[in-house]
Design an enzyme around this catalytic site. Structure first.
Site, mmCIF file in Angstrom:
data_model
loop_
_atom_site.group_PDB
_atom_site.id
_atom_site.type_symbol
_atom_site.label_atom_id
_atom_site.label_comp_id
_atom_site.label_asym_id
_atom_site.label_seq_id
_atom_site.Cartn_x
_atom_site.Cartn_y
_atom_site.Cartn_z
ATOM 1 N N THR A 62 45.765 46.273 44.416
ATOM 2 C CA THR A 62 45.352 46.655 42.853
ATOM 3 C C THR A 62 46.609 46.169 41.933
ATOM 4 O O THR A 62 47.708 46.279 42.361
ATOM 5 C CB THR A 62 45.024 48.031 42.705
ATOM 6 O OG1 THR A 62 46.100 48.767 43.135
ATOM 7 C CG2 THR A 62 43.686 48.268 43.413
ATOM 8 N N HIS A 63 46.114 45.977 40.568
ATOM 9 C CA HIS A 63 47.142 46.164 39.501
ATOM 10 C C HIS A 63 46.221 46.802 38.819
ATOM 11 O O HIS A 63 45.512 46.547 37.930
ATOM 12 C CB HIS A 63 47.246 44.607 38.907
ATOM 13 C CG HIS A 63 48.218 43.528 39.476
ATOM 14 N ND1 HIS A 63 49.601 43.950 39.589
ATOM 15 C CD2 HIS A 63 47.994 42.544 39.900
ATOM 16 C CE1 HIS A 63 49.990 42.885 40.122
ATOM 17 N NE2 HIS A 63 49.112 42.129 40.326
ATOM 18 N N ASP A 96 50.355 47.084 43.575
ATOM 19 C CA ASP A 96 51.204 46.013 43.220
ATOM 20 C C ASP A 96 52.084 46.298 42.102
ATOM 21 O O ASP A 96 52.101 45.720 41.304
ATOM 22 C CB ASP A 96 50.430 44.583 43.282
ATOM 23 C CG ASP A 96 51.491 43.536 43.338
ATOM 24 O OD1 ASP A 96 52.730 43.651 43.437
ATOM 25 O OD2 ASP A 96 50.897 42.208 43.327
ATOM 26 N N LYS A 98 55.538 46.835 41.620
ATOM 27 C CA LYS A 98 56.615 46.055 41.479
ATOM 28 C C LYS A 98 57.593 46.971 40.738
ATOM 29 O O LYS A 98 57.958 46.447 39.495
ATOM 30 C CB LYS A 98 56.217 44.856 40.979
ATOM 31 C CG LYS A 98 55.757 43.636 41.631
ATOM 32 C CD LYS A 98 55.836 42.345 41.048
ATOM 33 C CE LYS A 98 54.842 41.280 41.834
ATOM 34 N NZ LYS A 98 53.383 41.244 41.856
ATOM 35 N N PHE A 99 57.663 48.060 40.907
ATOM 36 C CA PHE A 99 58.687 48.856 40.340
ATOM 37 C C PHE A 99 60.158 48.342 40.134
ATOM 38 O O PHE A 99 60.479 47.613 41.102
ATOM 39 C CB PHE A 99 59.249 50.369 41.309
ATOM 40 C CG PHE A 99 57.800 51.172 41.407
ATOM 41 C CD1 PHE A 99 57.570 51.806 40.162
ATOM 42 C CD2 PHE A 99 56.938 51.399 42.272
ATOM 43 C CE1 PHE A 99 56.256 52.869 40.348
ATOM 44 C CE2 PHE A 99 56.178 51.999 42.483
ATOM 45 C CZ PHE A 99 55.782 52.831 41.413
ATOM 46 N N ILE A 102 65.616 52.168 37.083
ATOM 47 C CA ILE A 102 66.644 52.955 37.831
ATOM 48 C C ILE A 102 65.840 53.977 38.409
ATOM 49 O O ILE A 102 64.572 54.286 38.196
ATOM 50 C CB ILE A 102 67.677 53.787 36.643
ATOM 51 C CG1 ILE A 102 66.854 54.513 35.651
ATOM 52 C CG2 ILE A 102 68.572 52.761 35.911
ATOM 53 C CD1 ILE A 102 67.496 55.534 35.069
ATOM 54 N N ARG A 330 42.029 35.050 43.190
ATOM 55 C CA ARG A 330 41.147 34.202 42.677
ATOM 56 C C ARG A 330 40.278 33.467 43.522
ATOM 57 O O ARG A 330 39.113 32.869 43.299
ATOM 58 C CB ARG A 330 41.562 33.304 41.588
ATOM 59 C CG ARG A 330 42.074 34.205 40.290
ATOM 60 C CD ARG A 330 43.124 33.356 39.333
ATOM 61 N NE ARG A 330 44.347 33.724 39.889
ATOM 62 C CZ ARG A 330 45.439 33.019 39.370
ATOM 63 N NH1 ARG A 330 45.313 32.427 38.169
ATOM 64 N NH2 ARG A 330 46.492 32.898 39.911
HETATM 65 P P1 BMP Z 1 45.807 34.704 43.119
HETATM 66 O O1 BMP Z 1 45.457 34.753 44.648
HETATM 67 O O2 BMP Z 1 44.714 35.031 42.216
HETATM 68 O O3 BMP Z 1 46.924 33.652 42.824
HETATM 69 O O4 BMP Z 1 46.549 36.144 43.161
HETATM 70 C C1 BMP Z 1 47.868 36.484 43.565
HETATM 71 C C2 BMP Z 1 48.196 38.059 43.571
HETATM 72 O O5 BMP Z 1 49.257 37.993 44.038
HETATM 73 C C3 BMP Z 1 48.270 38.382 41.973
HETATM 74 O O6 BMP Z 1 47.902 39.604 41.724
HETATM 75 C C4 BMP Z 1 49.711 38.338 41.838
HETATM 76 O O7 BMP Z 1 50.141 39.390 40.817
HETATM 77 C C5 BMP Z 1 50.611 38.623 43.352
HETATM 78 N N1 BMP Z 1 51.811 37.976 43.544
HETATM 79 C C6 BMP Z 1 51.850 36.583 43.390
HETATM 80 O O8 BMP Z 1 50.828 35.847 43.420
HETATM 81 N N2 BMP Z 1 53.010 35.949 44.109
HETATM 82 C C7 BMP Z 1 54.091 36.757 44.368
HETATM 83 O O9 BMP Z 1 54.997 36.427 44.881
HETATM 84 C C8 BMP Z 1 54.097 38.287 44.312
HETATM 85 C C9 BMP Z 1 52.678 38.883 43.977
HETATM 86 O O10 BMP Z 1 52.562 40.137 43.955
#
Ligand code: BMP
Length: 358
Positions: A62-63, A96, A98-99, A102, A330
């Site tokens: 998730t985001h 996801d 991505k913290f 600090i 996607r």
């Molecule tokens: P998509 O398959 O629609 O391109 O989505 C990729 C997903 O993975 C997105 O949620 C993106 O934030 C995440 N992501 C990425 O594409 N590349 C990375 O290196 C790290 C990611 O978290």
């Protein structure tokens, strides 16, 4: 390398991380090394997608900040409802996030604030740019959280939460996709045998603010799969799929070092290749930037990026490089038939894994 030749069953027994062990068992059972990146805009879209694609996946990413109407209620909100769908279909949730701040700030973002990510998401990730202290801090927060949870369970002060989920339109303003009659009816690549009977769990919970009767709540479970352990895990963002990113080899090595320092909490990496480099390493590698060419096209056709920096590889290439799980957004969500497309990705990634360990 050594680890990529082992089966997921084997790795379930050799890993020291309880959540990784659970995940490896889930992968072997569901014959899936697919993670869906559920990048949608509303709660209903998210929950519907989770429910329809659930049988094909082992992780749902998730985001939460993409969801315009994320409901923060700890028992009836979006996170809690997603967690119930996850339990029913047998997959882990990975926020996801991505913290990247600090230590003190990331601890608060992880456990407090609006989303309370640690409550509903089994896995999250960190962007190690601020340094290793961010990983140390998240690990510490997870230990403290777990101690508190165990205390709550022991003393039974936590409120009973519904154990099954059904998506309805109550109070929601967007379109609702009904749950299929029974997911048990859906045969997917001969895996029907691994799906068992429906277990009624009404005795375990008291529906919160629900107009439904207990009988309406039934839970389908995958045979042999118990609930996920009450552990939390972290993935370190060690390599990215995007064009021209700044994560060089030295940076990636520092990520691996940090993972070795926190083996009870760090499950592995978001990476483009297996980062199990030394004999003692047994990390999980999850890889985004994955798409398949359209079904009618040549299997080995080059896949175009998205025009916004994203680069794609096929499941065969990604798994062949020693990665364990492919992350697809996607490619599945925008397909004409996402359920069928998810199965196509699951099959391709699984075949690549079988070939790798053969
Ligand atoms: P998509 O398959 O629609 O391109 O989505 C990729 C997903 O993975 C997105 O949620 C993106 O934030 C995440 N992501 C990425 O594409 N590349 C990375 O290196 C790290 C990611 O978290």
């Amino acid at each position: 390398n050594h680890v990529s030749e082992q089966s997921f069953e084997e790795r379930a027994t050799t890993t020291s991380h309880p959540l990784s062990s659970y995940l490896f068992r889930l992968m072997a059972l569901k014959k899936s090394n697919l993670c869906l990146s559920a990048d949608v805009s509303t709660t209903n879209q998210l929950l519907s997608l989770a429910d329809s694609i659930g049988p094909s996946i082992v992780v749902l990413k998730t985001h939460y900040d993409l969801i315009s109407n994320w409901d923060y209620n700890p028992t009836t909100g979006t996170g809690a409802r997603l967690a119930r769908i996850a339990r029913r279909h047998g997959f882990l949730i990975f926020e996801d996030r991505k913290f990247g701040d600090i230590g003190n700030t990331v601890q608060m973002q992880y456990t407090e604030g609006t989303a309370k990510i640690i409550e509903w998401s089994h896995i999250t990730n960190v962007n190690m740019i601020p340094g290793k202290a961010a990983v140390d801090a998240l690990a510490e927060a997870a230990i403290r959280w777990r101690e508190r949870k165990q205390y709550e369970v022991k003393t039974d002060i936590s409120v009973g939460t519904p154990r099954a989920e059904s998506i309805d339109s109550d109070g929601e303003d967007d379109t609702v996709t009904p749950i299929p009659e029974s997911n048990l009816e859906i045969e997917r690549a001969g895996r029907k045998a691994s799906i068992v009977s429906i277990t009624t769990v009404s005795q375990h919970f008291e529906p919160v603010n629900s107009p439904r009767s207990h009988e309406d709540y039934e839970e389908e479970v995958f045979e042999g799969i118990e609930e996920a352990p009450m552990d939390r895990g972290l993935l370190i963002l060690a390599q990215m799929s995007s064009k021209g990113n700044f994560m060089n080899a030295e940076y990636t090595s520092a990520c691996v070092e940090s993972a070795r320092e926190h083996q009870g909490y760090v499950m592995g990496f978001i990476a483009q290749e297996s980062l199990n480099r030394e004999p003692g390493d047994a990390f999980l590698n999850m890889t985004p930037g994955c798409q398949l060419p359209p079904e009618q096209d040549d299997e080995d056709a080059e896949i175009q990026g998205d025009g916004k920096g994203q680069q794609y590889n096929t499941p065969a290439k990604i798994i062949g490089l020693g990665n364990d799980i492919v992350i697809v957004g996607r490619g599945i969500i925008f397909a004409a038939d996402p359920v069928r497309e998810a199965e196509r990705y699951r099959r391709k990634a699984w075949e690549a894994y079988e070939e790798r360990i053969a």
